[in-house]
Design an enzyme around this catalytic site. Structure first.
Site, PDB file in Angstrom:
ATOM      1  N   ASP A 147      30.088  15.695  35.101  1.00 39.96           N
ATOM      2  CA  ASP A 147      28.875  14.904  34.984  1.00 39.96           C
ATOM      3  C   ASP A 147      27.714  15.648  34.305  1.00 39.96           C
ATOM      4  OD1 ASP A 147      27.604  12.476  35.293  1.00 39.96           O
ATOM      5  OD2 ASP A 147      26.771  12.969  37.237  1.00 39.96           O
ATOM      6  N   CYS A 204      35.788 -11.120  27.080  1.00 42.96           N
ATOM      7  CA  CYS A 204      35.017 -11.169  28.327  1.00 42.96           C
ATOM      8  C   CYS A 204      33.639 -10.517  28.150  1.00 42.96           C
ATOM      9  CB  CYS A 204      35.782 -10.461  29.440  1.00 42.96           C
ATOM     10  SG  CYS A 204      34.906 -10.419  31.023  1.00 42.96           S
ATOM     11  N   CYS A 207      30.077  -8.644  32.398  1.00 38.59           N
ATOM     12  CA  CYS A 207      29.158  -7.563  32.738  1.00 38.59           C
ATOM     13  C   CYS A 207      27.830  -7.712  32.011  1.00 38.59           C
ATOM     14  CB  CYS A 207      29.786  -6.199  32.433  1.00 38.59           C
ATOM     15  SG  CYS A 207      30.295  -5.968  30.710  1.00 38.59           S
ATOM     16  N   CYS A 227      18.090   0.214  32.712  1.00 41.95           N
ATOM     17  CA  CYS A 227      19.219   0.138  33.646  1.00 41.95           C
ATOM     18  C   CYS A 227      18.744   0.455  35.061  1.00 41.95           C
ATOM     19  CB  CYS A 227      20.301   1.125  33.203  1.00 41.95           C
ATOM     20  SG  CYS A 227      21.696   1.237  34.347  1.00 41.95           S
ATOM     21  N   CYS A 253      23.368   1.086  40.737  1.00 39.58           N
ATOM     22  CA  CYS A 253      23.631  -0.353  40.639  1.00 39.58           C
ATOM     23  C   CYS A 253      25.102  -0.538  40.268  1.00 39.58           C
ATOM     24  CB  CYS A 253      22.732  -0.980  39.574  1.00 39.58           C
ATOM     25  SG  CYS A 253      23.011  -2.753  39.298  1.00 39.58           S
ATOM     26  N   CYS A 256      27.591  -4.492  37.160  1.00 34.55           N
ATOM     27  CA  CYS A 256      28.486  -4.644  36.008  1.00 34.55           C
ATOM     28  C   CYS A 256      29.925  -4.269  36.340  1.00 34.55           C
ATOM     29  CB  CYS A 256      27.982  -3.832  34.817  1.00 34.55           C
ATOM     30  SG  CYS A 256      27.979  -2.049  35.065  1.00 34.55           S
ATOM     31  N   CYS A 260      33.460  -7.189  36.977  1.00 38.09           N
ATOM     32  CA  CYS A 260      34.515  -6.892  36.000  1.00 38.09           C
ATOM     33  C   CYS A 260      35.881  -7.375  36.491  1.00 38.09           C
ATOM     34  CB  CYS A 260      34.568  -5.396  35.723  1.00 38.09           C
ATOM     35  SG  CYS A 260      35.879  -4.918  34.561  1.00 38.09           S
TER      36      CYS A 260
END
Length: 394
Positions: A147, A204, A207, A227, A253, A256, A260
């Site tokens: 990360d 699709c 999201c 966001c 959050c 999204c 999915c």
């Protein structure tokens, strides 16, 4: 004399192919759910995309600023030859979640912050992987990151065959969905690469359609500045338009990912340390406002949500109380407004009282206006007073 049966002879696999197979077979015992290999070739296509993203003002500010470092894999010592990508699956559902009720309203942490801090979980998995490889290749050079590394985790995982990059900017694994943590290891071992996943989102757009703030500005394009996941982690004042859309989110959050189709029916609870403590993952809001630094660390310190400290969580708790419009929170919010030394919390309390409404809220706002010295807070108090003096929102 016996004649060798050459037709049944198969040469042993090359050393690195054999080691790669051994690593894949051992992955689960190392705490890794999926593992993929790719070359250390530069991510050339990515540099222009990252520059365009930056030029549009979509960066969060948390990223490595040097785009060459983000797109050219490198080792401090030796030549980078390949990258190992790993994925660890985490839960998407909570057993017996506590209810949010009038007078006892609750916030929610994103699923990525449930259970033990994933940075620690993945680092330990990568350490086990490193030890496994070093037993077999003592002089190997390996550098791991989770990360906070310079490379783009999603780009590495996609090229290594972990999954494909979804329109929600998450890596979506055909098996695990997007409920996965990602990490990688750069090494000088020339492992043969895996094949990227060819599956995709098709037509699709669930999201994009569901994003509360419209932060998903296009397929695979995220304006981090809008966001909610980013906003809940920032310090300072939040735009009042976004505050109304944060709901009761205290950190992150999941919208999204929840909508999915690739995540439908997927919930991973085989890593005990990643299972949520319901009182931590969905905590009561009012007690959060009284936490000392020590108490905050005791309650949230084991979670990834703690990395920014208590101030953003407490500010978000104030916002959540405003979004619930529960009048029982007015006394505590009034106390924050009149006594808290932090302007961003006073500003959030002004907005929350304006959202809840009522005579007590108006009285607190008018009293605060008499002594407030911070210009931004005073502006928010003025807007709250106008809202409270006018028609109350249904």
């Amino acid at each position: 004399m016996n004649t060798p049966e050459y037709t049944s002879y198969a040469p042993p696999p090359p050393r690195w192919e054999s080691l790669k197979k051994e690593i894949k077979e051992a992955a689960q015992t190392l705490g890794i759910d999926d593992i993929g290999f790719t070359t250390a070739e530069p991510f050339l296509f990515l540099k222009n995309l990252l520059q365009e993203h930056r030029d549009k003002g979509y960066d969060s500010g948390f990223e490595e600023p040097d785009l060459d470092k983000r797109t050219i894999p490198a080792l401090r010592e030796g030549e980078a030859k390949s990258i190992i990508a790993i994925a660890v699956a985490y839960p998407s559902k909570m057993d017996n979640p506590p209810k949010s009720e009038p007078g006892e309203r609750r916030g929610i942490l994103a699923r990525s912050a449930w259970g033990r801090d994933y940075h620690l979980v993945l680092r330990e998995a990568l350490e086990r992987l490193e030890a496994f490889i070093r037993q077999r290749v003592p002089d190997a050079v390996m550098e791991s990151m989770v990360d906070t590394g310079v490379l783009v985790d999603r780009a590495v995982a996609e090229r290594a065959g972990i999954g494909f990059s979804g329109k929600n900017c998450a890596v979506i694994s055909p098996k695990w969905g997007s409920w996965i943590y990602l990490g990688e290891m750069i090494t000088n071992i020339p492992f043969p690469p895996d094949t990227p996943v060819t599956e995709g989102c098709g037509t699709c757009t669930k999201c994009i359609d569901a994003c509360p703030t419209g932060a998903l500005v296009g397929p695979g394009e995220l304006n981090a500045q809008a966001c909610i996941s980013y906003l809940t982690q920032t310090k300072g004042f939040l735009d009042e338009t976004y505050m109304a859309k944060i709901g009761n989110r205290l950190y992150g959050c999941d919208t999204c990912q929840i909508v999915c189709p690739h995540n439908r029916g997927k919930n991973w609870n085989h890593h005990e340390e990643l299972l949520p403590d319901p009182e931590q993952a969905k905590p009561l809001l009012l007690p959060i406002l009284d936490l000392s630094n020590r108490e905050f660390k005791e309650k949230f310190g084991s979670s990834a949500a703690a990395w920014r400290g208590k101030k953003p969580i407490q500010r978000n708790a104030v916002i959540a109380l405003g979004n619930f419009k529960d009048a029982s929170a007015v006394p505590k919010l009034s106390e924050v407004l009149l006594r808290d030394p932090r302007p961003e919390l006073r500003g959030a309390a002004a907005w929350a009282l304006g959202a809840i409404g009522g005579e007590a809220a108006l009285a607190a706002v008018e009293l605060a206006l008499e002594s407030e010295q911070d210009e931004e807070v005073a502006g928010r108090l003025g807007r709250a007073k106008s809202r409270l003096a006018g028609p109350i929102d249904p």
